[in-house]
Design an enzyme around this catalytic site. Structure first.
Site, PDB file in Angstrom:
ATOM      1  N   ASN A 193     -45.161  26.955  71.778  1.00 62.34           N
ATOM      2  CA  ASN A 193     -43.741  27.123  71.914  1.00 62.34           C
ATOM      3  C   ASN A 193     -43.272  28.368  72.287  1.00 62.34           C
ATOM      4  O   ASN A 193     -43.124  29.255  71.372  1.00 62.34           O
ATOM      5  CB  ASN A 193     -43.007  26.500  70.432  1.00 62.34           C
ATOM      6  N   TRP A 194     -42.605  28.497  73.377  1.00 60.92           N
ATOM      7  CA  TRP A 194     -42.161  29.690  73.911  1.00 60.92           C
ATOM      8  C   TRP A 194     -40.678  30.020  73.432  1.00 60.92           C
ATOM      9  O   TRP A 194     -40.231  31.136  73.465  1.00 60.92           O
ATOM     10  CB  TRP A 194     -41.944  29.801  75.393  1.00 60.92           C
ATOM     11  N   LYS A 195     -39.882  28.831  72.723  1.00 63.11           N
ATOM     12  CA  LYS A 195     -38.721  29.369  72.228  1.00 63.11           C
ATOM     13  C   LYS A 195     -37.867  29.934  73.642  1.00 63.11           C
ATOM     14  O   LYS A 195     -38.090  29.363  74.782  1.00 63.11           O
ATOM     15  CB  LYS A 195     -38.572  30.277  71.066  1.00 63.11           C
ATOM     16  N   HIS A 244     -37.153  20.864  66.262  1.00 67.07           N
ATOM     17  CA  HIS A 244     -37.607  22.152  65.593  1.00 67.07           C
ATOM     18  C   HIS A 244     -36.740  22.386  64.656  1.00 67.07           C
ATOM     19  O   HIS A 244     -35.459  22.155  65.136  1.00 67.07           O
ATOM     20  CB  HIS A 244     -37.782  23.097  67.021  1.00 67.07           C
ATOM     21  N   GLU A 272     -35.427  25.590  64.245  1.00 70.54           N
ATOM     22  CA  GLU A 272     -34.414  26.316  64.747  1.00 70.54           C
ATOM     23  C   GLU A 272     -33.429  25.467  65.519  1.00 70.54           C
ATOM     24  O   GLU A 272     -32.065  25.777  65.283  1.00 70.54           O
ATOM     25  CB  GLU A 272     -34.935  27.363  65.724  1.00 70.54           C
ATOM     26  N   GLU A 332     -44.176  22.400  59.984  1.00 71.33           N
ATOM     27  CA  GLU A 332     -43.842  23.566  60.152  1.00 71.33           C
ATOM     28  C   GLU A 332     -42.926  23.974  58.992  1.00 71.33           C
ATOM     29  O   GLU A 332     -41.819  23.725  59.044  1.00 71.33           O
ATOM     30  CB  GLU A 332     -42.946  23.781  61.429  1.00 71.33           C
ATOM     31  N   GLY A 378     -42.192  32.178  62.186  1.00 68.96           N
ATOM     32  CA  GLY A 378     -42.002  33.719  62.716  1.00 68.96           C
ATOM     33  C   GLY A 378     -42.043  34.635  61.635  1.00 68.96           C
ATOM     34  O   GLY A 378     -41.321  35.726  61.930  1.00 68.96           O
ATOM     35  N   SER A 435     -46.672  31.010  61.923  1.00 70.71           N
ATOM     36  CA  SER A 435     -47.339  32.188  62.167  1.00 70.71           C
ATOM     37  C   SER A 435     -49.013  31.938  62.319  1.00 70.71           C
ATOM     38  O   SER A 435     -49.756  32.740  61.711  1.00 70.71           O
ATOM     39  CB  SER A 435     -47.212  32.977  60.958  1.00 70.71           C
ATOM     40  N   GLY A 458     -45.791  29.783  68.046  1.00 71.34           N
ATOM     41  CA  GLY A 458     -44.607  30.442  68.371  1.00 71.34           C
ATOM     42  C   GLY A 458     -45.182  31.714  69.141  1.00 71.34           C
ATOM     43  O   GLY A 458     -45.550  31.895  70.174  1.00 71.34           O
ATOM     44  N   GLY A 459     -44.673  32.603  68.280  1.00 74.14           N
ATOM     45  CA  GLY A 459     -44.947  34.063  68.834  1.00 74.14           C
ATOM     46  C   GLY A 459     -46.459  34.347  69.485  1.00 74.14           C
ATOM     47  O   GLY A 459     -46.316  35.027  70.430  1.00 74.14           O
TER      48      GLY A 459
END
Ligand code: PEP
Length: 253
Positions: A13-15, A98, A100, A170, A176, A215, A236-237
């Site tokens: 997930n690149w956001k 998500h 966010e 999640e 993150g 993470s 993600g990251g």
């Protein structure tokens, strides 16, 4: 269906990262590092990078997903994108709910109740994100939160289509933050989510894929993915670097 029969799925997930040009070169690099033999590999990319990513991923094992969509096929919804628009681009899936988007964009369980079936109706694979906050975990309200989120979001999905939904557990405190859930914590929550699907259909519970997100890295993926109910990861990251993501795909293989 046994855990071995559920195909592992690693989705990045690149956001809000990567332009279309950056996405194209990422997909080309990742394609040279992963094979489709035993793991599904997906990239959830910004709307503006979807077309370039789909084109670069053609004839590779990588599938491309969006990070949100509107529940209606068309209408007076300025700034929104619908399922038919994504399908026309060759997009295969869509992240829904998500944390966010729940936090910054007012995404609600009620809207997800319409978005999940709308995605399926259009042939998109929904990746439904659920998870508790730190306060909810400390107050031992994790199961109450997960029950509400899962039951509400799948309420309008017919039993025979439930296996086509991917659920990503999640925990918000792990996203993150570098604070990954222990394999035991992730397994327990994901087994609970599978049981919630089982309240609707035992066959669907056995077939539905439930991912862990929060993470995940190439270092912690092996232990997480070894858990019997964890079918993959939403990353993600660590998905912003092709070597890191390929390392997680290898851990899932
Ligand atoms: C995510 O954004 O879905 C996520 C899990 O992020 P990270 O891996 O960076 O915690």
């Amino acid at each position: 269906m046994t855990p071995e029969a559920r195909r592992p799925y690693i989705a990045g997930n690149w956001k809000m990262h990567k332009t279309a040009a950056e996405a194209r070169s990422f997909v080309e690099r990742l394609a040279g590092m992963v094979s489709a033999d035993s793991v599904d590999v997906g990239l959830c990319v910004p709307f503006t990078a979807l077309a370039a990513s789909v084109e670069a991923a053609r004839d590779t094992p990588i599938s491309i997903a969006a990070q949100n969509m509107h529940q209606e096929p068309a209408g007076a919804y300025t700034g929104e994108v619908s399922a038919p628009m994504l399908v026309e681009l060759g997009v295969r899936g869509v992240v829904l709910g998500h944390s966010e988007r729940r936090r910054y964009n007012g995404e609600t369980d009620r809207a997800l109740q319409e978005k999940v079936p709308a995605a399926l109706l259009n042939g998109l694979e929904p990746i439904l994100c659920v998870g508790e906050s730190e306060e909810e975990r400390e107050a031992e309200e994790t199961q109450r939160r997960l029950r509400h989120q899962v039951q509400e979001a799948i309420e309008n999905v017919p039993d025979d289509q439930l296996p086509a939904v991917v659920i990503a557990y999640e925990p918000i405190w792990a996203i993150g933050s570098g604070r990954v859930a222990t394999p035991g914590e992730a397994q327990e929550a994901i087994a609970f989510i599978r049981a919630l699907v089982g309240d609707r259909s035992r066959a669907a519970a056995a077939a539905v894929r439930v991912l862990y997100g929060g993470s995940v890295s190439a270092d912690n993926a092996v232990e997480l993915l070894a858990q019997p109910d964890i079918d993959g990861a939403l990353v993600g990251g660590a998905s912003l670097d092709p070597e890191n993501l390929a390392g997680i795909v290898t851990a899932a293989g």
